[in-house]
Write a protein that holds these residues in place. Structure first.
Motif, PDB file in Angstrom:
ATOM      1  N   PRO A  42      -2.255   0.578 -22.027  1.00 24.38           N
ATOM      2  CA  PRO A  42      -1.468   1.816 -21.931  1.00 24.38           C
ATOM      3  C   PRO A  42      -1.822   2.582 -20.657  1.00 24.38           C
ATOM      4  O   PRO A  42      -2.976   2.678 -20.273  1.00 24.38           O
ATOM      5  CB  PRO A  42      -1.893   2.602 -23.175  1.00 24.38           C
ATOM      6  CG  PRO A  42      -2.406   1.562 -24.126  1.00 24.38           C
ATOM      7  CD  PRO A  42      -3.006   0.483 -23.250  1.00 24.38           C
ATOM      8  N   GLY A  43      -0.815   3.067 -19.975  1.00 21.21           N
ATOM      9  CA  GLY A  43      -1.018   3.832 -18.750  1.00 21.21           C
ATOM     10  C   GLY A  43      -1.128   2.974 -17.499  1.00 21.21           C
ATOM     11  O   GLY A  43      -1.221   3.505 -16.406  1.00 21.21           O
ATOM     12  N   ARG A  44      -1.155   1.652 -17.656  1.00 15.61           N
ATOM     13  CA  ARG A  44      -1.214   0.747 -16.509  1.00 15.61           C
ATOM     14  C   ARG A  44       0.076  -0.032 -16.426  1.00 15.61           C
ATOM     15  O   ARG A  44       0.796  -0.164 -17.397  1.00 15.61           O
ATOM     16  CB  ARG A  44      -2.381  -0.238 -16.645  1.00 15.61           C
ATOM     17  CG  ARG A  44      -3.714   0.414 -16.398  1.00 15.61           C
ATOM     18  CD  ARG A  44      -4.789  -0.599 -16.197  1.00 15.61           C
ATOM     19  NE  ARG A  44      -4.550  -1.323 -14.956  1.00 15.61           N
ATOM     20  CZ  ARG A  44      -5.076  -2.493 -14.685  1.00 15.61           C
ATOM     21  NH1 ARG A  44      -5.851  -3.080 -15.551  1.00 15.61           N
ATOM     22  NH2 ARG A  44      -4.830  -3.101 -13.549  1.00 15.61           N
ATOM     23  N   ARG A  45       0.321  -0.585 -15.263  1.00 13.88           N
ATOM     24  CA  ARG A  45       1.475  -1.465 -15.117  1.00 13.88           C
ATOM     25  C   ARG A  45       1.011  -2.782 -14.523  1.00 13.88           C
ATOM     26  O   ARG A  45      -0.046  -2.853 -13.914  1.00 13.88           O
ATOM     27  CB  ARG A  45       2.534  -0.821 -14.227  1.00 13.88           C
ATOM     28  CG  ARG A  45       2.122  -0.630 -12.792  1.00 13.88           C
ATOM     29  CD  ARG A  45       3.234   0.028 -11.978  1.00 13.88           C
ATOM     30  NE  ARG A  45       2.842   0.105 -10.610  1.00 13.88           N
ATOM     31  CZ  ARG A  45       3.190  -0.778  -9.673  1.00 13.88           C
ATOM     32  NH1 ARG A  45       3.943  -1.788  -9.975  1.00 13.88           N
ATOM     33  NH2 ARG A  45       2.799  -0.639  -8.429  1.00 13.88           N
ATOM     34  N   LEU A  46       1.802  -3.804 -14.723  1.00 14.73           N
ATOM     35  CA  LEU A  46       1.492  -5.081 -14.094  1.00 14.73           C
ATOM     36  C   LEU A  46       1.681  -4.937 -12.597  1.00 14.73           C
ATOM     37  O   LEU A  46       2.563  -4.220 -12.140  1.00 14.73           O
ATOM     38  CB  LEU A  46       2.430  -6.171 -14.603  1.00 14.73           C
ATOM     39  CG  LEU A  46       2.233  -6.667 -16.014  1.00 14.73           C
ATOM     40  CD1 LEU A  46       3.280  -7.700 -16.355  1.00 14.73           C
ATOM     41  CD2 LEU A  46       0.846  -7.267 -16.186  1.00 14.73           C
ATOM     42  N   GLY A  47       0.887  -5.618 -11.850  1.00 15.23           N
ATOM     43  CA  GLY A  47       1.171  -5.674 -10.420  1.00 15.23           C
ATOM     44  C   GLY A  47       0.087  -5.141  -9.531  1.00 15.23           C
ATOM     45  O   GLY A  47      -1.074  -5.084  -9.891  1.00 15.23           O
ATOM     46  N   CYS A  48       0.543  -4.743  -8.361  1.00 11.74           N
ATOM     47  CA  CYS A  48      -0.335  -4.398  -7.249  1.00 11.74           C
ATOM     48  C   CYS A  48      -1.067  -3.095  -7.472  1.00 11.74           C
ATOM     49  O   CYS A  48      -0.591  -2.134  -7.869  1.00 11.74           O
ATOM     50  CB  CYS A  48       0.483  -4.314  -5.964  1.00 11.74           C
ATOM     51  SG  CYS A  48       1.563  -5.729  -5.749  1.00 11.74           S
ATOM     52  N   GLY A 108       7.987  -5.846   8.595  1.00 11.97           N
ATOM     53  CA  GLY A 108       6.914  -5.727   9.561  1.00 11.97           C
ATOM     54  C   GLY A 108       5.567  -5.611   8.870  1.00 11.97           C
ATOM     55  O   GLY A 108       5.480  -5.407   7.657  1.00 11.97           O
ATOM     56  N   PHE A 109       4.521  -5.725   9.653  1.00  6.93           N
ATOM     57  CA  PHE A 109       3.158  -5.677   9.132  1.00  6.93           C
ATOM     58  C   PHE A 109       2.893  -4.364   8.400  1.00  6.93           C
ATOM     59  O   PHE A 109       2.374  -4.366   7.281  1.00  6.93           O
ATOM     60  CB  PHE A 109       2.166  -5.877  10.282  1.00  6.93           C
ATOM     61  CG  PHE A 109       0.763  -6.114   9.826  1.00  6.93           C
ATOM     62  CD1 PHE A 109       0.325  -7.399   9.551  1.00  6.93           C
ATOM     63  CD2 PHE A 109      -0.116  -5.056   9.679  1.00  6.93           C
ATOM     64  CE1 PHE A 109      -0.978  -7.617   9.132  1.00  6.93           C
ATOM     65  CE2 PHE A 109      -1.417  -5.269   9.257  1.00  6.93           C
ATOM     66  CZ  PHE A 109      -1.857  -6.556   8.982  1.00  6.93           C
ATOM     67  N   ALA A 110       3.253  -3.239   9.020  1.00  7.41           N
ATOM     68  CA  ALA A 110       2.993  -1.933   8.400  1.00  7.41           C
ATOM     69  C   ALA A 110       3.766  -1.784   7.093  1.00  7.41           C
ATOM     70  O   ALA A 110       3.249  -1.238   6.109  1.00  7.41           O
ATOM     71  CB  ALA A 110       3.353  -0.801   9.361  1.00  7.41           C
ATOM     72  N   GLU A 111       4.997  -2.272   7.066  1.00  2.66           N
ATOM     73  CA  GLU A 111       5.803  -2.195   5.849  1.00  2.66           C
ATOM     74  C   GLU A 111       5.168  -3.012   4.721  1.00  2.66           C
ATOM     75  O   GLU A 111       5.127  -2.581   3.566  1.00  2.66           O
ATOM     76  CB  GLU A 111       7.213  -2.693   6.134  1.00  2.66           C
ATOM     77  CG  GLU A 111       8.169  -2.549   4.980  1.00  2.66           C
ATOM     78  CD  GLU A 111       9.568  -3.041   5.319  1.00  2.66           C
ATOM     79  OE1 GLU A 111      10.403  -3.032   4.404  1.00  2.66           O
ATOM     80  OE2 GLU A 111       9.830  -3.433   6.475  1.00  2.66           O
ATOM     81  N   LEU A 112       4.647  -4.184   5.062  1.00  5.41           N
ATOM     82  CA  LEU A 112       3.975  -5.008   4.055  1.00  5.41           C
ATOM     83  C   LEU A 112       2.690  -4.349   3.574  1.00  5.41           C
ATOM     84  O   LEU A 112       2.369  -4.409   2.387  1.00  5.41           O
ATOM     85  CB  LEU A 112       3.686  -6.400   4.622  1.00  5.41           C
ATOM     86  CG  LEU A 112       4.925  -7.276   4.833  1.00  5.41           C
ATOM     87  CD1 LEU A 112       4.558  -8.527   5.633  1.00  5.41           C
ATOM     88  CD2 LEU A 112       5.560  -7.647   3.507  1.00  5.41           C
ATOM     89  N   THR A 113       1.968  -3.713   4.473  1.00  5.95           N
ATOM     90  CA  THR A 113       0.752  -2.997   4.082  1.00  5.95           C
ATOM     91  C   THR A 113       1.081  -1.902   3.070  1.00  5.95           C
ATOM     92  O   THR A 113       0.378  -1.738   2.066  1.00  5.95           O
ATOM     93  CB  THR A 113       0.057  -2.383   5.319  1.00  5.95           C
ATOM     94  OG1 THR A 113      -0.247  -3.429   6.237  1.00  5.95           O
ATOM     95  CG2 THR A 113      -1.221  -1.667   4.945  1.00  5.95           C
ATOM     96  N   VAL A 116       2.322 -12.939  -4.182  1.00  7.60           N
ATOM     97  CA  VAL A 116       2.884 -11.584  -4.127  1.00  7.60           C
ATOM     98  C   VAL A 116       3.541 -11.329  -2.770  1.00  7.60           C
ATOM     99  O   VAL A 116       4.607 -10.712  -2.695  1.00  7.60           O
ATOM    100  CB  VAL A 116       1.783 -10.535  -4.422  1.00  7.60           C
ATOM    101  CG1 VAL A 116       2.306  -9.131  -4.274  1.00  7.60           C
ATOM    102  CG2 VAL A 116       1.219 -10.747  -5.821  1.00  7.60           C
ATOM    103  N   LEU A 117       2.927 -11.812  -1.713  1.00  9.51           N
ATOM    104  CA  LEU A 117       3.527 -11.667  -0.378  1.00  9.51           C
ATOM    105  C   LEU A 117       4.870 -12.388  -0.294  1.00  9.51           C
ATOM    106  O   LEU A 117       5.845 -11.846   0.237  1.00  9.51           O
ATOM    107  CB  LEU A 117       2.595 -12.232   0.685  1.00  9.51           C
ATOM    108  CG  LEU A 117       1.693 -11.240   1.380  1.00  9.51           C
ATOM    109  CD1 LEU A 117       0.640 -11.957   2.199  1.00  9.51           C
ATOM    110  CD2 LEU A 117       2.493 -10.301   2.235  1.00  9.51           C
ATOM    111  N   ALA A 151       3.729  -1.835   1.102  1.00  9.93           N
ATOM    112  CA  ALA A 151       4.291  -2.438  -0.106  1.00  9.93           C
ATOM    113  C   ALA A 151       3.216  -3.029  -1.021  1.00  9.93           C
ATOM    114  O   ALA A 151       3.461  -3.226  -2.211  1.00  9.93           O
ATOM    115  CB  ALA A 151       5.292  -3.521   0.275  1.00  9.93           C
ATOM    116  N   LEU A 152       2.044  -3.310  -0.461  1.00 11.77           N
ATOM    117  CA  LEU A 152       0.977  -3.958  -1.223  1.00 11.77           C
ATOM    118  C   LEU A 152      -0.279  -3.099  -1.223  1.00 11.77           C
ATOM    119  O   LEU A 152      -1.258  -3.400  -0.539  1.00 11.77           O
ATOM    120  CB  LEU A 152       0.673  -5.335  -0.621  1.00 11.77           C
ATOM    121  CG  LEU A 152       1.853  -6.304  -0.576  1.00 11.77           C
ATOM    122  CD1 LEU A 152       1.525  -7.509   0.281  1.00 11.77           C
ATOM    123  CD2 LEU A 152       2.252  -6.719  -1.972  1.00 11.77           C
TER     124      LEU A 152
END
Length: 120
Positions: free
Chosen positions: A114-120, A43-48, A32-33, A50-51
Motif C-alpha cells: 500500500p502506498g507504493r507503485r510498481l516501477g522506477c 535525449g540523455f537528459a530526458e531519459l535521466t 526499462v530503458l 524519465a528514470l
C-alpha cells in the motif's frame, strides 16, 4: 549441468534462450530503458528524468551496452546546441510485444505494498 527427471520421468533442462534474455534484460535498467524508448527517440537528459534513481554513469553504460548489441541507436544532432538522441532499432522494437506482455503481467500479478507503485 545435471539433468534430473521430474516426477513423470521426463528430463528437464534450462532453456538457454530464456537464460540469455533474462541475464541481459534482467540487468538493472536494460528492459526499462527499452520500454521507455518505445515512446520514440529521447535525449540523455530526458531519459535521466524519465528514470528516477538511475545515475548518469549507469545510464551511459546501459545505453552503450544496448547500442553495442544493436537494440538502440545513438544519433548526434548538429547544434547549436549539440545533442545526442537515442532510439530503438528494428531489433529493439521487436522486443516491445514481449516487454508489454511482461509489464501487463506484473501489473496484474505482482503484489504492491500500500502506498507504493510498481516501477522506477
Amino acid at each position: 549441468m545435471t539433468v534430473r527427471p521430474d516426477a513423470g520421468g521426463t528430463a528437464r533442462m534450462c532453456d538457454g534462450g530464456l537464460a540469455a534474455v533474462f541475464a541481459f534484460l534482467g540487468k538493472r535498467w536494460n528492459g526499462v530503458l527499452l520500454g521507455t524508448l518505445a515512446n520514440g527517440p529521447a535525449g540523455f537528459a530526458e531519459l535521466t528524468r524519465a528514470l528516477p534513481g538511475i545515475s548518469e554513469s549507469v545510464l551511459s553504460d546501459r545505453l552503450g551496452e544496448l547500442a553495442r548489441v544493436g537494440l538502440v541507436s545513438r544519433t548526434v544532432r548538429e547544434g547549436p546546441p549539440l545533442g545526442v538522441s537515442y532510439q530503438l532499432t528494428e531489433r529493439g522494437a521487436a522486443l516491445l510485444p514481449a516487454l508489454d506482455a511482461l509489464a501487463r503481467w506484473a501489473h496484474e500479478n505482482l503484489p504492491v505494498e500500500p502506498g507504493r507503485r510498481l516501477g522506477c
